[in-house]
Design a protein around this motif. Structure first.
Motif, PDB file in Angstrom:
ATOM      1  N   VAL A 228       0.853  -1.183   0.000  1.00  0.00           N
ATOM      2  CA  VAL A 228       0.000   0.000   0.000  1.00  0.00           C
ATOM      3  C   VAL A 228       0.890   1.236   0.000  1.00  0.00           C
ATOM      4  CG1 VAL A 228      -1.761   1.279   1.277  1.00  0.00           C
ATOM      5  CG2 VAL A 228      -1.871  -1.222   1.158  1.00  0.00           C
ATOM      6  N   PHE A 229       1.943   1.216   0.854  1.00  0.00           N
ATOM      7  CA  PHE A 229       3.003   2.225   0.801  1.00  0.00           C
ATOM      8  C   PHE A 229       4.150   1.616   0.009  1.00  0.00           C
ATOM      9  CE2 PHE A 229       1.571   3.771   5.257  1.00  0.00           C
ATOM     10  CZ  PHE A 229       0.499   4.422   4.692  1.00  0.00           C
ATOM     11  N   ARG A 230       4.500   2.201  -1.108  1.00  0.00           N
ATOM     12  CA  ARG A 230       5.471   1.599  -2.028  1.00  0.00           C
ATOM     13  C   ARG A 230       6.837   2.275  -1.924  1.00  0.00           C
ATOM     14  NH1 ARG A 230       3.144  -1.804  -5.694  1.00  0.00           N
ATOM     15  NH2 ARG A 230       0.872  -1.927  -5.562  1.00  0.00           N
ATOM     16  N   PRO A 231       7.892   1.577  -2.369  1.00  0.00           N
ATOM     17  CA  PRO A 231       9.240   2.144  -2.298  1.00  0.00           C
ATOM     18  C   PRO A 231       9.304   3.528  -2.931  1.00  0.00           C
ATOM     19  CG  PRO A 231       9.360  -0.158  -2.910  1.00  0.00           C
ATOM     20  CD  PRO A 231       7.906   0.201  -2.891  1.00  0.00           C
TER      21      PRO A 231
ATOM     22  N   PHE B 183      10.206  11.307   5.955  1.00  0.00           N
ATOM     23  CA  PHE B 183      10.518   9.872   5.954  1.00  0.00           C
ATOM     24  C   PHE B 183       9.941   9.237   4.689  1.00  0.00           C
ATOM     25  CE2 PHE B 183      10.759  11.168  10.341  1.00  0.00           C
ATOM     26  CZ  PHE B 183      11.804  10.426  10.861  1.00  0.00           C
ATOM     27  N   TYR B 184      10.746   8.356   4.085  1.00  0.00           N
ATOM     28  CA  TYR B 184      10.367   7.719   2.822  1.00  0.00           C
ATOM     29  C   TYR B 184      10.491   6.203   2.946  1.00  0.00           C
ATOM     30  CZ  TYR B 184      10.567  12.321   0.640  1.00  0.00           C
ATOM     31  OH  TYR B 184      10.340  13.629   0.321  1.00  0.00           O
ATOM     32  N   VAL B 185       9.646   5.496   2.185  1.00  0.00           N
ATOM     33  CA  VAL B 185       9.706   4.035   2.189  1.00  0.00           C
ATOM     34  C   VAL B 185      10.978   3.593   1.471  1.00  0.00           C
ATOM     35  CG1 VAL B 185       8.552   1.909   1.475  1.00  0.00           C
ATOM     36  CG2 VAL B 185       7.185   3.889   2.196  1.00  0.00           C
ATOM     37  N   ARG B 186      11.729   2.765   2.169  1.00  0.00           N
ATOM     38  CA  ARG B 186      12.998   2.277   1.614  1.00  0.00           C
ATOM     39  C   ARG B 186      12.749   1.111   0.653  1.00  0.00           C
ATOM     40  NH1 ARG B 186      18.289   2.519   3.618  1.00  0.00           N
ATOM     41  NH2 ARG B 186      17.540   3.343   5.601  1.00  0.00           N
ATOM     42  N   GLU B 187      13.542   1.009  -0.383  1.00  0.00           N
ATOM     43  CA  GLU B 187      13.510  -0.148  -1.273  1.00  0.00           C
ATOM     44  C   GLU B 187      13.872  -1.376  -0.462  1.00  0.00           C
ATOM     45  OE1 GLU B 187      12.606  -1.884  -4.721  1.00  0.00           O
ATOM     46  OE2 GLU B 187      12.881   0.290  -4.727  1.00  0.00           O
ATOM     47  N   GLN B 188      12.966  -2.361  -0.427  1.00  0.00           N
ATOM     48  CA  GLN B 188      13.188  -3.525   0.440  1.00  0.00           C
ATOM     49  C   GLN B 188      14.112  -4.538  -0.216  1.00  0.00           C
ATOM     50  OE1 GLN B 188      11.647  -3.887   3.739  1.00  0.00           O
ATOM     51  NE2 GLN B 188      11.713  -1.725   3.214  1.00  0.00           N
TER      52      GLN B 188
END
Length: 479
Positions: free
Chosen positions: A43-46, A88-93
């Protein structure tokens, strides 16, 4: 004595308690888990910017300190990265939680993998109107526990490898059950599986080459789309009417595409709830003969049909010459009890068993013995009858509630667990809002082989008991 440790372990499995209450978490822990779930579920993407500390604090009714602490924990565990002055940002997993990179762009809407993951994580039935299985409270855990204890007392054979086609006594019992619906199949024509999904996988491996056309319902069970597409198949969707498949459209598509396979539910189709009449079944077999393709008949919901219902099985008319019959006990016994079966022509059954060995060796005989125990003790028929009665009691009130908030029903099934309803706007948008409100919906786009936007949604009548759900739907319909 040598079987005692296994018996003890099986008895313990039958008594595992339910998951602990989420209220035992601190606010920071709850907020951290909320964010992690949405990142894991994509839902929250990189690369996406997270809500600001102030915004999230207001939205969730917590202090800014709580949000800061949660975000810091997510940074420490690799879920987020902090960019000074930006947020804050979603990190590439780098974990296997996320889907592998593909050459095409990652879709920005919910996809099949998202729904499957969300279904497996939903533990409160009332919060899962889009779930595809019955709630635990409707199933008979004590029957399974007693069966496990009985199997454990005779468990010496469990220390050995199972046979490729599966536990022979269960296959003999299934021969009797199939005869009750007028399908003549010897034990040699039956292969035990870990479920219908494995059956579709094995059939795809044996019958489908890259570029082959496979006809599926539009709408239909979404998981099979990915399986056939992975084999390189071209998926051709045929439409449904409130009375079942549109057979004129099906024949026109068969003439144009010359498919290798047709996959269809004969009873209580997922998601429309429609069933085949004898006339429809005869015509489908005529079309299959005319254009020379095999039929995969998925009868996983067959046991939920009323006794004596006039539902035609393609395999009973064809007697397994052109039809490959699939079914499973996952919908009636337990979703986690992975025992299904396939019945087909004897030569093909041997090839399926060989392919099963190559792909995953043998299926767990302990599960197959448990199902055999339950079937032969006579408890299963009474259990299924109770399920039918509960569904009958739930279906009409659920249908009327959906209509009162403004949804339009596709059909009015007289059995089964599903209602297919039209919201008259993109149901993926409603599903996304529902997810934030704590509800799991099944939007119509996931039931189409083309995954195109849809206003339709699937509802499970067993999970439509929460007044807050209908309050939410009413607001969405008025939006």
């Amino acid at each position: 004595m040598e079987d005692q440790p296994l018996a003890t372990a099986l008895d313990s499995l039958a008594q595992i308690p339910a998951p602990f209450d989420s209220n035992q978490f601190t606010l920071v822990e709850q907020l951290t888990q909320w964010a992690r779930r949405r990142i894991d579920e994509r839902v929250f993407r990189p690369g996406m910017r997270m809500p600001s500390i102030r915004q999230l604090a207001v939205d969730k009714g917590v202090s800014r300190f709580t949000v800061v602490e949660a975000y810091e924990r997510l940074v420490a565990t690799g879920y987020l990265e902090s960019r000074r002055g930006s947020g804050f940002y979603v990190r590439e997993q780098r974990s296997p939680v996320l889907a592998p990179k593909r050459s095409r762009a990652v879709p920005t809407t919910m996809d099949v993998t998202w729904l499957l993951n969300a279904m497996l994580q939903t533990t409160v039935p009332e919060k899962g109107p889009g779930l595809g299985y019955l709630p635990n409270a409707w199933l008979d855990g004590e029957m399974l526990a007693n069966g496990l204890r009985s199997v454990a007392r005779r468990s010496g054979a469990l220390l050995q490898y199972a046979v490729p086609q599966g536990y022979a006594p269960l296959r003999q019992q299934l021969q009797t059950r199939l005869a009750e619906i007028e399908i003549a199949a010897s034990p040699e024509q039956i292969v035990l599986l870990s479920g219908v999904t494995q059956g579709l996988d094995l059939v795809a491996r044996l019958h489908v080459a890259p570029g082959d056309a496979v006809m599926v319902g539009d709408p239909a069970w979404f998981q099979m789309f990915g399986r056939f597409a992975a084999q390189g198949a071209r998926l051709i969707g045929f439409p449904y009417t409130s009375n079942g498949p549109d057979l004129d459209a099906l024949e026109a598509l068969a003439k144009e595409w010359r498919p290798k396979l047709l996959v269809i539910n004969s009873a209580l189709q997922n998601p429309t709830g429609t069933s085949l009449s004898a006339a429809q079944a005869f015509r489908i077999l005529q079309i299959a003969e005319r254009y020379d393709f095999k039929i995969v008949e998925d009868d996983i919901y067959g046991d939920l049909c009323p006794m004596g219902a006039s539902i035609a099985r393609l395999a009973s008319l064809d007697q397994l010459k052109r039809v490959i019959y699939l079914s499973s006990f996952s919908k009636t016994l337990a979703a986690n009890l992975r025992v299904g079966y396939l019945a087909c022509e004897a030569g093909l059954a041997r090839r399926v068993a060989d392919q099963k060995m190559l792909v995953g060796f043998t299926t767990p005989e302990i599960n197959e013995r448990l199902v055999y125990q339950i079937l032969t003790e006579g408890h299963y028929r009474r259990h299924v009858e109770r399920l039918r009665q509960k569904l009958d009691q739930a279906r009409e009130p659920a249908a009327r509630k959906l209509e009162r908030v403004g949804l339009r029903l596709f059909a009015e099934p007289n059995a089964g667990m599903f209602l297919w309803a039209d919201a008259r706007r993109d149901s993926s948008t409603i599903a996304a809002a529902a997810h934030e409100a704590g509800f799991l919906f099944a939007p119509g786009a996931l039931f189409s082989p083309s995954q195109t936007p849809s206003s339709w949604m699937r509802f499970n009548v067993a999970n439509l008991n929460d007044p807050l759900l209908f309050d939410f739907l009413a607001r969405q319909m008025d939006a």
